[in-house]
Design an enzyme around this catalytic site. Structure first.
Site, PDB file in Angstrom:
ATOM      1  N   HIS A 249      -9.979 -30.066 -33.551  1.00 20.54           N
ATOM      2  CA  HIS A 249     -10.607 -28.768 -33.309  1.00 20.54           C
ATOM      3  C   HIS A 249     -11.771 -28.881 -32.320  1.00 20.54           C
ATOM      4  CE1 HIS A 249      -8.024 -27.085 -36.315  1.00 20.54           C
ATOM      5  NE2 HIS A 249      -8.550 -27.814 -37.281  1.00 20.54           N
TER       6      HIS A 249
ATOM      7  N   LYS B 117       0.835  -1.205   0.000  1.00 20.40           N
ATOM      8  CA  LYS B 117       0.000   0.000   0.000  1.00 20.40           C
ATOM      9  C   LYS B 117       0.867   1.251   0.000  1.00 20.40           C
ATOM     10  CE  LYS B 117      -3.549   2.505   2.566  1.00 20.40           C
ATOM     11  NZ  LYS B 117      -4.608   2.444   3.601  1.00 20.40           N
TER      12      LYS B 117
END
Length: 793
Positions: free
Chosen positions: A543, A376
């Site tokens: 596929h 922070k």
């Protein structure tokens, strides 16, 4: 560690621009927060506005005295909490009022080598005297004219024929270089005034932060021979890799080390000076080490903003020293619970409660708290969360005395990702524990308590995944990609066969498309698997769609039938098998180009045969285990990260439970007068299972345990039927057909009839079901409804 600058300028502001550029590029730990001018039309004000910096014009004509004017300037500077005032072409002499407000915190640059040629014009007198070398000087401002302590100088040769203008251009180039450098020395706390006259530049690592120096002793600023505060680093790590070397490096750069527990012992045993954290907090470690660093002396030192004078004064009142670097890595929660899984301790009747208690004790509290605090406040604190970062951080500290702002910000990003992943892993573990607890209560015949959170899905979804490896590219070469895995072994084991757990025995590295197709093949093969006593199954995928599939008494026959399903499409495909591969099957596999073969195992003889095709990727994994695990009810413990299926959309995530076949053939509803024969029913069951793994609109045609036709991914169902029966050709006569969803019109039935299909399985549910049934009756076909749809998108 960044300081706040207030710049005063009267003209074009080229030195201001050099300072702004140095700040934005991370070359100085300073930011210009306000620019003030005595001239309304000063270009310097426009430069400030272009960079989003507050620009203020203070008109001298509005004030009766110079002191009154300077008091207003000082008011503006202090309202912006300025640490250092920088004069950049400011054409007014400042008053004692101004100097007293910022003692030893005002810098100026002069276009001459002071103490020679002070005053408004340092160029013309230098040329008049015929000097051979001129230059520029950065100095602190005092009550005299260009008489303050000198910080930095740069020499510029005077050339024959130089005018004030040509010499000024070369001097300006040096000003733009040394002014930011002088500001950086101040920001690093490396300037000390000796005997109120000479500026000593301290070596790297022997400085205190300029912010602390500037606010020390009730705001007295940089004072002669002021004592220096060493920068402080807090080290608390479980993984001691590289710790001693990192600690030595920090001490060599002037850092004071604070550490806790085993980290402090390791550092001290290596002969590196370290302060125990309880000396800082005034409290011993408590509650078996659960409380060590959760104290204001730690978090106050980390979280205090260095750009807020009030913060620094407040921690000073409480005797809290700022912490400039935090190095933390966390308790090994993931490794602990995975070790328990490997040993079977997490499910054992006699061990699971002890295992759970051990897991809870390995939930780090103090570590994530320090990581989050430092991340922070990353503008002032360097946060280091992995030993791999040590060398990089030391390198920056050695080179420039600090870690650049953009690097600190990236380290903060990594830190927040790390704590988020850590918490998500704990949540995934607890989710599995809670599910097993509820299942255990149900097995004992008791009614479990209502869940605290209603619904199948949590209101906030966190899914922990760790990167297994980067992929060469994504679906296409211009896309980047990586493969991630669930971090918990229990979740993976409960899922049975998974690609993250597969062992690659041969072949090139897996690609993005390889993995996607392999997953499709694996799931389809498991759908057909009926366990060790059932028939062997093989599936070929291209596929993401099955192009071949079969079940047979042995795996060689199943593969041959799968190949014959579509000898063209299998080229370059992925094959999944439910039985180990022997030499005979391997000889068949090498006859065509395959990308990947998945199987429960490969005999040494098979591997020898498969060497003929070294690029075939061979994956060993327990194909079929997942389906048996689901059937046994064990996969419920996998939790959100294991059993939920997810698909990204822009700005969101679609999540669903897996599509499992829950309605068995014995529950199907015959809707025609003619019922399917036993042989037809077996093939209908086979076709239905395969159809579930075909992209919608999906149609499959099967005969004698072999897939002979597929219609995948069409926008209307009748086209899928045409493709499937067209692919099957004459083999369609006497075959069966499956549809993943209902037939909206009877036209699909009519196409199937003309091809020779004798039986159909479909979910039903159309408003025109009766028309489809009548079409089957007219053709003499049998049709059954499953009542369960299996769309696949």
């Amino acid at each position: 560690m960044s300081i706040r600058l207030g710049v005063l300028a009267s003209g074009t502001g080229t030195n201001l621009q050099a300072i702004i550029d140095a700040s934005e590029q991370g070359r100085i730990d300073a930011a210009v927060v306000v620019v003030i001018s005595d001239r309304r039309d000063a270009l310097a004000l426009r430069r400030a506005e272009a960079h989003g910096i507050k620009a203020a014009w203070v008109n001298p004509r509005e004030y009766e005295t110079r002191d009154a004017h300077d008091a207003r300037v000082v008011e503006i500077l202090k309202s912006h909490d300025v640490d250092l005032v920088v004069l950049a072409g400011y054409m007014r002499l400042i008053t004692r009022t101004f100097i007293d407000a910022f003692p030893r915190r005002i810098m100026n640059i002069h276009p001459a080598l002071l103490p020679s040629f002070p005053g408004k014009d340092g160029l013309t007198p230098a040329l008049d005297y015929g000097v051979k070398v001129s230059g520029c000087t950065v100095h602190f401002v005092d009550a005299g004219t260009d008489s303050g302590p000198i910080i930095a100088q740069a020499a510029v040769p005077v050339l024959e024929g130089d005018t004030p203008e040509t010499l000024a251009r070369r001097i300006h180039a040096e000003e733009h270089r040394i002014y930011p450098e002088a500001i950086q020395l101040f920001a690093q706390g490396r300037l000390r005034i000796v005997n109120d006259r000479r500026v000593e530049i301290l070596p790297e690592g022997q400085s205190r932060t300029a912010r602390t120096a500037a606010t020390a002793d009730a705001g007295s600023g940089l004072t002669p021979d002021a004592p220096l505060r060493a920068r402080r680093a807090l080290l608390s790590v479980h993984d001691k890799t590289g710790l001693v070397e990192f600690a030595r490096g920090l001490v060599g750069l002037g850092f004071e080390l604070v550490s806790s527990g085993g980290t402090a012992r390791t550092i001290a045993e290596a002969g590196v000076p370290v302060t125990p954290v309880d000396d800082v907090t005034g409290f011993p470690e408590m509650l078996d080490g659960r409380v060590k660093t959760l104290h204001p002396a730690v978090h106050g030192g980390i979280l205090a903003r260095r750009d807020r004078r009030g913060h620094l004064q407040e921690i000073a009142r409480h005797g809290i020293v700022p912490i400039d670097l935090v190095a933390v890595n966390l308790y090994p929660f993931q490794a602990t619970v995975n070790r328990q899984t490997e040993r079977g301790e997490d499910l054992g009747e006699d061990t699971r409660e002890d295992a759970f208690a051990e897991a809870v004790e390995n939930i780090d509290i103090g570590g994530p708290s320090m990581v989050r605090s430092a991340a922070k406040n990353h503008a002032a604190v360097v946060i280091v969360t992995d030993p791999s970062q040590y060398e990089m951080v030391l390198g920056h500290l050695k080179t420039s005395g600090n870690v650049p702002p953009e690097v600190r910000r990236e380290l903060a990003l990594i830190a927040f990702r790390r704590t988020a992943y850590y918490d998500a892993t704990i949540a995934a573990y607890l989710e599995g524990v809670v599910e097993r607890d509820r299942a255990g209560v149900a097995r004992r015949g008791q009614a479990p308590a209502p869940p605290v959170a209603a619904g199948s899905f949590p209101d906030r979804l966190v899914l922990p995944f760790e990167k297994a490896y980067d992929l060469r590219y994504g679906e296409n070469p211009h896309q980047k990609a990586a493969f991630y895995r669930h971090p918990l072994r229990r979740a993976l084991l409960d899922l049975g066969a998974t690609l993250p757990e597969a062992t690659q025995l041969q072949g090139k590295e897996l690609s993005y498309n390889n993995i996607a197709d392999a997953e499709a093949a694996l799931r389809a093969a498991e759908e057909l698997d009926e366990g060790p006593d059932g028939p062997a199954a093989a599936v070929a995928v291209k596929h993401m769609n099955p192009c071949g599939a079969a079940v047979a008494r042995d795996i060689l026959t199943a593969y041959r039938l799968t190949f014959e399903s579509d000898p063209v499409s299998i080229f370059g495909g992925i094959v999944a098998l439910t039985r180990p591969v022997d030499a005979g099957l391997a000889a068949e596999l090498v006859r065509t180009f395959l990308e990947v073969v998945l199987a429960p195992g490969f005999t040494p003889e098979a591997l020898e045969v498969l060497k003929a095709k070294p690029n075939i990727r061979l994956l060993a994994l327990p194909v079929g285990a997942a389906r048996r695990a689901v059937a046994a009810g064990a996969a419920g413990s996998a939790g959100a990260g294991g059993l939920f299926e997810a698909k990204t959309v822009a700005g969101g995530l679609l999540v669903q439970t897996p599509d499992l076949i829950e309605v068995t053939p014995s529950q199907w509803k015959p809707v025609t007068k003619r019922r399917p024969t036993k042989a037809e029913l077996r093939d209908l069951s086979f076709a239905w299972k395969v159809c579930k793994h075909v992209k919608s609109n999906a149609i499959t045609v099967a005969k004698a345990g072999q897939l002979i036709g597929v219609g995948a991914g069409q926008m209307n169902r009748v086209d899928s039927v045409r493709l499937a029966v067209g692919h099957a050709g004459e083999k369609a006569r006497g075959a069966v057909m499956a549809s993943d969803a209902f037939f909206p019109f009877p036209d699909s039935i009519e196409v199937a009839d003309r091809a020779g299909i004798t039986a159909i399985v479909q979910p039903g549910g159309s408003l025109k079901d009766e028309e489809a049934i009548r079409a089957c009756e007219a053709a003499g076909m049998a049709m059954v409804f499953t009542g369960e749809r299996h769309f696949r998108h």
